[in-house]
Design a protein around this motif. Structure first.
Motif, mmCIF file in Angstrom:
data_model
loop_
_atom_site.group_PDB
_atom_site.id
_atom_site.type_symbol
_atom_site.label_atom_id
_atom_site.label_comp_id
_atom_site.label_asym_id
_atom_site.label_seq_id
_atom_site.Cartn_x
_atom_site.Cartn_y
_atom_site.Cartn_z
ATOM 1 N N PRO A 1 -37.645 3.748 53.699
ATOM 2 C CA PRO A 1 -38.387 4.985 53.433
ATOM 3 C C PRO A 1 -38.606 5.857 54.674
ATOM 4 C CG PRO A 1 -39.450 3.119 52.373
ATOM 5 C CD PRO A 1 -38.321 2.551 53.177
ATOM 6 N N THR B 1 -35.334 7.589 55.157
ATOM 7 C CA THR B 1 -34.994 8.498 54.050
ATOM 8 C C THR B 1 -35.834 9.771 54.134
ATOM 9 O OG1 THR B 1 -34.777 6.480 52.758
ATOM 10 C CG2 THR B 1 -34.557 8.545 51.562
ATOM 11 N N ARG B 2 -37.146 9.613 54.352
ATOM 12 C CA ARG B 2 -38.025 10.794 54.378
ATOM 13 C C ARG B 2 -37.658 11.725 55.527
ATOM 14 N NH1 ARG B 2 -42.350 7.045 53.049
ATOM 15 N NH2 ARG B 2 -42.709 7.252 50.829
ATOM 16 N N LEU C 1 -37.256 8.321 46.031
ATOM 17 C CA LEU C 1 -37.878 9.270 46.966
ATOM 18 C C LEU C 1 -37.387 10.696 46.722
ATOM 19 C CD1 LEU C 1 -37.950 7.173 50.269
ATOM 20 C CD2 LEU C 1 -39.842 7.728 48.750
#
Ligand code: FAD
Length: 419
Positions: A87, A90-91, A141
């Protein structure tokens, strides 16, 4: 400074292109600045641009030892993607992707961002399962990801060998449709022009040779063009991070510098309109607007500060490309070059305050810092101004290596070559 527009193009075409102004000034260094950014690569220039644009900090100098674009920003294979599993990655990379989507308008400079997709090929059922997991994590996400079957892949790129007798049969692939490519030198020039017009001094041919200190605190730099003082000094020198940090007395970092090579073939008719990666080794290829195949693979097998590579990688990359596209056998390679990559032990970057007071560090981009350029500059500018990270780069600390909170995307451990 003039805006670039269709009208300006016509006007200048009619008067022999004599009225174009240089895209940035060539100022002499001042005695002091609020912020000095060391390194006029993509990340340094983007940092200066967002310092000025987002935070109104314009008393800034970017000091570059060579010319703009002489480092990795002008040497990479231009893949832009945000297809990560973890995450925090990815963010961060998705934030970058969204910035790419508006970058040409923001800079009023065409960075030729082309969302032609990026396809990771799977050559075993287990690899396809792994890609499905990553694709699901991305979709959770809000990032685009699609699993493709071999016949869908064949429709997308008819030249690929999906037959059962292929040396590495293709079981499917993970596609990120919004991924793609951008023109690397335009990114450097666009950020440079945008920073310059907001008052940032871009000082080329100005190698930093040391740091000015008051006790522990960094208060400026020594350069081949004299000393320059600053309230804050930000380091964004990619593959030269180890050498530059050594000048500040930081002897050991969780980074190794390695050469990464790239290759381009003679021009071919358009036959590949996506970025594709080979999953049984390390090879990635896209077709440039001029028709050449731009490809690359692993870093060279040992540490180096030379910006040129060696023959074993050439053989590796070419054999993997031929495994995918056997018809490319007669195609000639026109050019090869190398850049210096700053490989961290977990494959993720560092954007942080410190490690000394008055200093800020941006490095560890491994194989993939070009796609990070907008978000890296944006987060680094925030970190420099606020003296604390933005939530998007809060995980990219230096001390994660002390505490064992690694961001090891592929679970490869401390093996830079595999990140
Ligand atoms: C062959 C290759 C292919 C790649 N392909 C991709 C890809 O497809 N996608 C992707 O996302 N990433 C890719 N990368 C990685 C990406 O290019 C880098 O991670 C990224 O460009 C690094 O940040 P930068 O642009 O700021 O670095 P650079 O452009 O290298 O900037 C650092 C600058 O610091 C300057 N400097 C160094 N020492 C000093 C000093 N003492 N004083 C002043 N200045 C100094 C250097 O001259 C240099 O200009 C690739 C890299 C290479 C080499």
């Amino acid at each position: 400074m003039a805006e670039y527009s269709a009208l300006a193009l016509v006007r200048n075409a009619l008067n022999g292109n004599r009225d174009w102004k240089p895209a940035w000034r060539k100022p002499e260094p001042k005695a002091s600045y609020d912020v000095i950014v060391i390194g006029g690569g993509g990340h340094g220039l983007a940092t200066a641009y967002y310092l000025a644009k987002e935070h109104g900090v314009t008393n800034v100098a970017v000091v570059e030892k060579g010319w703009l674009g002489s480092g990795n920003v002008g040497r990479n294979t231009v893949t832009v993607r945000s297809n990560y599993l973890l995450p925090s990655n990815t963010r961060f990379y998705e934030h970058s992707m969204k910035m790419w989507e508006g970058l040409s308008h923001d800079l009023n400079y065409n960075v030729m961002f082309s969302q032609r997709g990026c396809l990771n090929l799977a050559h075993t059922p287990a690899q396809l399962d792994d890609y499905a997991r990553r694709g699901n994590a991305m979709r959770h996400l809000g990032v685009d990801a699609e699993l493709m079957t071999p016949s869908e892949i064949k429709r997308l790129m008819p030249a690929i060998d999906i037959s059962a007798k292929a040396r590495f049969p293709i079981f499917g692939g993970l596609m990120q449709p919004r991924a793609g490519t951008a023109r690397h030198d335009a990114v450097a020039w666009g950020y440079a022009r945008g920073a310059d017009r907001r008052g940032v001094d871009i000082i080329e041919n100005c190698e930093v040779t040391g740091f000015l200190r008051e006790g522990e605190r960094i208060v400026g730099v020594t350069t081949v063009r004299g000393d320059i003082r600053a309230k804050k000094v930000a380091v964004a020198v990619a593959g030269s991070t180890g050498r530059v940090m050594q000048m500040a007395g930081i002897e050991r970092l969780p980074i190794e510098s390695h050469v990464l090579q790239a290759f381009v073939t003679e021009s071919l008719k358009p036959f590949l309109d996506t970025v594709v990666t080979f999953g049984m080794g390390h090879c990635y290829v896209n077709q440039s607007d001029k028709g050449g195949l731009v490809c690359g693979g692993d870093i060279d097998g040992y540490n180096s500060y030379a910006q040129r590579g060696n023959l074993p990688i050439v053989e590796d990359v070419m054999s993997e490309m031929l495994a995918l596209f056997p018809g490319l056998g007669p195609v000639r390679v026109l050019r090869a070059w190398g850049g210096l990559c700053d490989m961290t032990m977990d494959g993720s970057p560092i954007i942080t305050t410190g490690p000394l007071p008055g200093m800020y560090l941006n490095c560890g981009w491994c194989y993939g810092g070009f796609k990070a350029t907008p978000a890296s500059g944006w987060c680094f500018a925030h970190t420099i101004v606020r003296d604390e990270p933005h939530e998007l780069n809060a995980a990219f600390t230096l001390d994660r290596f002390h505490h064992g909170i690694l961001i090891d995307e592929k679970g490869q451990g401390a093996t830079p070559r595999l990140h």
